[in-house]
Scaffold this motif. Structure first.
Motif, PDB file in Angstrom:
ATOM      1  N   VAL A   1      -9.451   0.188  -0.909  1.00  0.00           N
ATOM      2  CA  VAL A   1      -8.682   1.366  -0.525  1.00  0.00           C
ATOM      3  C   VAL A   1      -9.113   1.761   0.886  1.00  0.00           C
ATOM      4  O   VAL A   1     -10.172   1.340   1.369  1.00  0.00           O
ATOM      5  CB  VAL A   1      -8.908   2.540  -1.501  1.00  0.00           C
TER       6      VAL A   1
ATOM      7  N   ARG B   1     -11.002  -4.893  -4.905  1.00  0.00           N
ATOM      8  CA  ARG B   1     -10.261  -3.641  -5.005  1.00  0.00           C
ATOM      9  C   ARG B   1     -10.549  -2.846  -3.729  1.00  0.00           C
ATOM     10  O   ARG B   1     -11.642  -2.328  -3.567  1.00  0.00           O
ATOM     11  CB  ARG B   1     -10.706  -2.857  -6.243  1.00  0.00           C
TER      12      ARG B   1
ATOM     13  N   TYR C   1      -3.832   3.075  -0.855  1.00  0.00           N
ATOM     14  CA  TYR C   1      -4.255   2.216  -1.952  1.00  0.00           C
ATOM     15  C   TYR C   1      -3.082   1.350  -2.400  1.00  0.00           C
ATOM     16  O   TYR C   1      -1.925   1.735  -2.267  1.00  0.00           O
ATOM     17  CB  TYR C   1      -4.775   3.051  -3.125  1.00  0.00           C
TER      18      TYR C   1
ATOM     19  N   THR D   1      -6.114   8.971 -10.483  1.00  0.00           N
ATOM     20  CA  THR D   1      -6.699   7.815 -11.156  1.00  0.00           C
ATOM     21  C   THR D   1      -5.988   6.565 -10.654  1.00  0.00           C
ATOM     22  O   THR D   1      -4.765   6.479 -10.714  1.00  0.00           O
ATOM     23  CB  THR D   1      -6.551   7.927 -12.684  1.00  0.00           C
ATOM     24  N   LEU D   2      -6.762   5.599 -10.159  1.00  0.00           N
ATOM     25  CA  LEU D   2      -6.196   4.376  -9.606  1.00  0.00           C
ATOM     26  C   LEU D   2      -5.855   3.388 -10.714  1.00  0.00           C
ATOM     27  O   LEU D   2      -6.150   3.610 -11.890  1.00  0.00           O
ATOM     28  CB  LEU D   2      -7.177   3.748  -8.616  1.00  0.00           C
TER      29      LEU D   2
ATOM     30  N   TYR E   1       0.831  -1.200   0.000  1.00  0.00           N
ATOM     31  CA  TYR E   1       0.000   0.000   0.000  1.00  0.00           C
ATOM     32  C   TYR E   1       0.865   1.248   0.000  1.00  0.00           C
ATOM     33  O   TYR E   1       1.895   1.312   0.662  1.00  0.00           O
ATOM     34  CB  TYR E   1      -0.917   0.027   1.224  1.00  0.00           C
TER      35      TYR E   1
END
Length: 321
Positions: free
Chosen positions: A151, A149, A140, A123-124, A109
């Motif tokens: 976070v 997914r 994240y 933007t992930l 992370y």
């Protein structure tokens, strides 16, 4: 993917962007997984057969790595155990290495802290966008895992999630896990004040309280507030509450004290209230542009509220009288 890029990862020199690129490449084809494993095998064998393997890697460093039976790599394999080692390499280790690589990346992370007075949007890895308000913190993974997914959020953020029903998107906060069944929503998670709320603009959400595991489902136009371990769900009363993504602060439904706390974060200033009673905000609704500055914001409020203020720029302190 060039073999030099793979070697860079194996040597621990890849950036986060390069790691994400590698995982996407691995996920695209079983042949890529096999190729990665072949290069990794040669790389690790340099510890045993340093000179021979380094010569082999040097010969291949300027072109994609393709190893075929009868070449130099199988001879190295035979020196390490013959057929058994080759079987493990070409029929089992590739997929295991892929799983290990994805799991390794998804457990790494990174965090993003937004300074007071600023807003950030990112933007992930999956294409989802996140707008972070002043003082927010988002944790994240470099690459999302194979099953979900996830976070972690402290503070306020707006999410616009890429749809993927096989990989649910989960926002973990101090109070609740927010599982995304839709696309666009706002979350406030202030652990210090024990304040949690979410507004769903479209789609649906599932909330799961962290301690009791109590839950609630929201549909488009719903909002939820968390109090004493329980959720209260109702229709959104004020969509202006999410106007911060446009650089605005809504005064609707805000007490003077609540608004001053928002000003402190948005303008990165300390506000001291040096009076016995709180002013009453005369506006029923309205928005204040953050970029106009704290002095302008307070002068706007003075039109309907009875207070004065002083601003000491050197100490970065505003005093309400």
């Amino acid at each position: 993917m060039e073999s030099t890029d793979i070697l860079k990862y194996l040597e621990g020199r890849s950036s986060e962007a390069e790691k994400r690129k590698l995982v996407k490449w691995l996920d695209a084809s079983p042949d890529h997984v096999k190729e990665f494993e072949e290069i990794r095998f040669v790389f690790e064998m340099t510890k045993i057969y340093d000179s021979e393997c380094r010569e082999f890697l040097a010969e291949r460093s300027d072109k994609p790595m393709k190893v075929r039976l009868g070449g130099r790599l199988p001879r190295i394999v035979r020196r390490l155990g013959g057929v058994a080692a080759a079987v493990v390499l070409f029929f089992g280790a590739g997929y295991l290495t892929y799983l290990h690589t994805v799991n390794s990346f998804s457990s790494q992370y990174t965090s993003l802290d937004v300074p007071a007075g600023q807003r950030v949007d990112i933007t992930l890895a999956d294409g989802s966008r996140v707008w972070l308000n002043s003082g927010a913190r988002l944790e994240y993974p470099v690459v999302f895992g194979r099953h979900e997914r996830m976070v972690k959020l402290t503070g306020e953020a707006m999410f616009e999630v890429e749809h993927d029903e096989d990989h649910p998107f989960i926002v973990r906060t101090f109070a609740s896990d927010v599982e995304v069944l839709g696309t666009r929503f706002n979350v406030v998670a202030d652990e210090k004040s024990r304040r949690f709320s979410t507004i769903l603009l479209n789609g649906s959400l599932r909330l799961t309280e962290r301690t009791t595991r109590a839950g609630a489902v929201l549909n488009s136009g719903d909002e939820a507030h968390w109090l004493n371990g329980r959720f209260s769900v109702s229709k959104v009363r004020d969509f202006d509450a999410v106007c911060w993504t446009e650089g605005l602060i809504s005064v609707r439904g805000q007490s003077f004290e609540e608004l001053m706390r928002k000003f402190e974060t948005a303008y990165n200033v300390r506000i001291e209230i040096a009076r016995q009673t709180m002013p009453v905000i005369g506006f029923a609704s309205g928005k204040i542009r953050i970029s106009d500055g704290i002095d302008h914001a307070l002068r706007v409020l003075q039109h309907t509220s009875d207070f004065t203020f002083t601003h000491d720029p050197k100490k970065n302190v505003v005093t309400i009288h």
